[in-house]
Design a protein around this motif. Structure first.
Motif, PDB file in Angstrom:
ATOM      1  N   PHE A 193      -8.809   5.632  -2.669  1.00 11.85           N
ATOM      2  CA  PHE A 193      -7.476   6.241  -2.772  1.00 11.85           C
ATOM      3  C   PHE A 193      -7.401   7.219  -3.938  1.00 11.85           C
ATOM      4  O   PHE A 193      -6.903   8.337  -3.789  1.00 11.85           O
ATOM      5  CB  PHE A 193      -6.421   5.148  -2.934  1.00 11.85           C
TER       6      PHE A 193
ATOM      7  N   ARG B 163      -8.670  10.706  -3.408  1.00  9.95           N
ATOM      8  CA  ARG B 163      -8.032  11.550  -2.385  1.00  9.95           C
ATOM      9  C   ARG B 163      -7.198  12.670  -3.026  1.00  9.95           C
ATOM     10  O   ARG B 163      -6.786  13.603  -2.348  1.00  9.95           O
ATOM     11  CB  ARG B 163      -7.077  10.739  -1.502  1.00  9.95           C
TER      12      ARG B 163
ATOM     13  N   LEU C 262       1.284   4.889  -3.739  1.00  8.41           N
ATOM     14  CA  LEU C 262       0.618   3.662  -3.300  1.00  8.41           C
ATOM     15  C   LEU C 262       1.385   2.490  -3.901  1.00  8.41           C
ATOM     16  O   LEU C 262       1.395   2.296  -5.117  1.00  8.41           O
ATOM     17  CB  LEU C 262      -0.845   3.640  -3.764  1.00  8.41           C
TER      18      LEU C 262
ATOM     19  N   THR D 167      -5.015  -4.042  -3.288  1.00  6.58           N
ATOM     20  CA  THR D 167      -6.161  -3.221  -2.885  1.00  6.58           C
ATOM     21  C   THR D 167      -7.443  -3.864  -3.413  1.00  6.58           C
ATOM     22  O   THR D 167      -7.437  -4.520  -4.459  1.00  6.58           O
ATOM     23  CB  THR D 167      -6.070  -1.796  -3.464  1.00  6.58           C
TER      24      THR D 167
ATOM     25  N   LEU E 238      -3.126   2.131   4.100  1.00  9.96           N
ATOM     26  CA  LEU E 238      -4.105   2.641   3.147  1.00  9.96           C
ATOM     27  C   LEU E 238      -5.436   3.006   3.793  1.00  9.96           C
ATOM     28  O   LEU E 238      -6.069   3.999   3.414  1.00  9.96           O
ATOM     29  CB  LEU E 238      -4.317   1.589   2.044  1.00  9.96           C
TER      30      LEU E 238
ATOM     31  N   MET F 227      -6.207   6.628   4.773  1.00 13.28           N
ATOM     32  CA  MET F 227      -6.358   7.680   3.763  1.00 13.28           C
ATOM     33  C   MET F 227      -7.810   8.140   3.636  1.00 13.28           C
ATOM     34  O   MET F 227      -8.082   9.204   3.088  1.00 13.28           O
ATOM     35  CB  MET F 227      -5.886   7.179   2.391  1.00 13.28           C
TER      36      MET F 227
END
Length: 352
Positions: free
Chosen positions: A271, A274, A257, A263, A242, A245
């Motif tokens: 994330f 993105r 994911l 996370t 991760l 990214m």
């Protein structure tokens, strides 16, 4: 119907005094397919008997079904659906029978369910590639697969064994095969190594492979192994932790994911932002299995709260009843959930 039906009686004394009983005979035209439908040593019919508390007695290419009216009609719909599956060249395993039973029961419990054609036949969502076709085995899987087709960002949240990750990878493989996306990107937070993977042997792929093995397994199920390997070499399928990214815009890609409960808040926000043009993002996780250090809030839990009601985002929540692994897994999940609930109540009482 795929099977002709002879109704012998609809007014016998029921097993339960609360409901009427029903009895009919289903006859299937193709003897070979009927044999496959019933299963080796009639194991599929025995499963129907156990789950629905009915009596199913085969004879040649026919089966006599008796029991509670609702349960026997559920058995009829399940058998009709499974026979149609065989006619289309598919196979019927015990897990498929379990799925058909669940969907048939849901059709009675939830009349608004998209898969219900009232009292007639079952229609389950499916994911197809040239190698394999997967059909929903629970109502929640059905809703999840439909959400994957409809929404650009989908959260699949719930306990282990419900098919969240597997179906996400299968859908990504389907999009790639269709030409709807140019690449697949797989990522997971490598919590055990704190995402500092430099001390592990090998190149980047070899460092993160152990954490992404479940995603690989799903891809190999949907795409021939040699094509998966070539796609990884060519960068069409990309595997990265991760942390890598950051700073990227992920366009024309299906991005998955997994284990998102691990996370942090900042990682999740990074994330989510993105997502680029023609991107499809799937986030899976189980909020009850957070491995973050004590006091660190899960980015998945926070995102589900913050993004509630945001247009273009679909959230599908799985329950212990959606577990499609060994039936024991569902009972294990329920036992742990019950224990966690007691623990949380105790902590709340102490805080008062």
């Amino acid at each position: 119907m795929n099977a002709s039906e002879l109704v012998s009686s609809t007014a016998r004394q029921p097993r339960s005094a609360a409901t009427d009983a029903n009895h009919f005979v289903l006859t299937f035209e193709n003897n070979r397919l009927a044999s496959e439908l019933f299963g080796q040593f009639d194991q599929n019919l025995k499963l129907l008997e156990q789950r629905l508390n009915i009596d199913a007695r085969p004879r040649g290419n026919s089966v006599s079904i008796s029991g509670d009216v609702i349960a026997t009609n559920q058995a009829r719909r399940a058998l009709d659906f499974l026979y149609e599956r065989l006619q289309k060249g598919g196979s019927v395993e015990a897990s498929d029978v379990e799925g058909a039973i669940r969907m048939a029961q849901a059709a009675d419990d939830q009349l608004s369910l998209p898969t219900l054609e009232r009292k007639a036949k079952l229609s389950m969502a499916q994911i197809s590639t040239r190698k394999k076709t997967i059909q929903a085995r629970t109502p929640t899987q059905d809703a999840y697969m439909r959400a994957l087709e409809r929404a650009e960002l989908v959260f699949g949240v719930g306990p282990a064994g419900t098919g969240k990750t597997y179906l996400a990878c299968a859908h990504a493989a389907q999009l790639l095969e269709r030409g709807a996306v140019d690449k697949i990107i797989l990522t997971r937070p490598a919590v055990e190594a704190g995402e500092r993977l430099g001390f592990l042997p090998g190149d980047m792929k070899e460092k993160v492979d152990p954490y992404l093995r479940p995603l690989y397994d799903a891809l190999y199920d949907m795409i021939p192994a040699d094509k998966v390997d070539r796609a990884i070499t060519a960068g069409v399928i990309e595997i990265a932790p991760l942390a890598f990214m950051r700073g990227r815009t992920l366009q024309n890609a299906a991005i998955i994911l997994d284990e998102a409960q691990n996370t942090t808040s900042m990682q999740m926000k990074m994330f989510l932002t993105r997502l680029g043009e023609n991107g499809r993002m799937i986030i899976t996780g189980d909020p009850s299995q957070v491995d973050l250090p004590r006091g660190v809030k899960s980015g998945l839990v926070e995102a589900l709260q913050i993004l509630k009601g945001v247009e273009g985002i679909s959230v599908v929540r799985f329950k212990d009843t959606d577990v499609v692994r060994h039936p024991l897994v569902g009972r294990i999940v329920r036992a742990y959930d019950a224990q966690y609930a007691v623990h949380e109540e105790s902590e709340e009482a102490l805080d008062r």
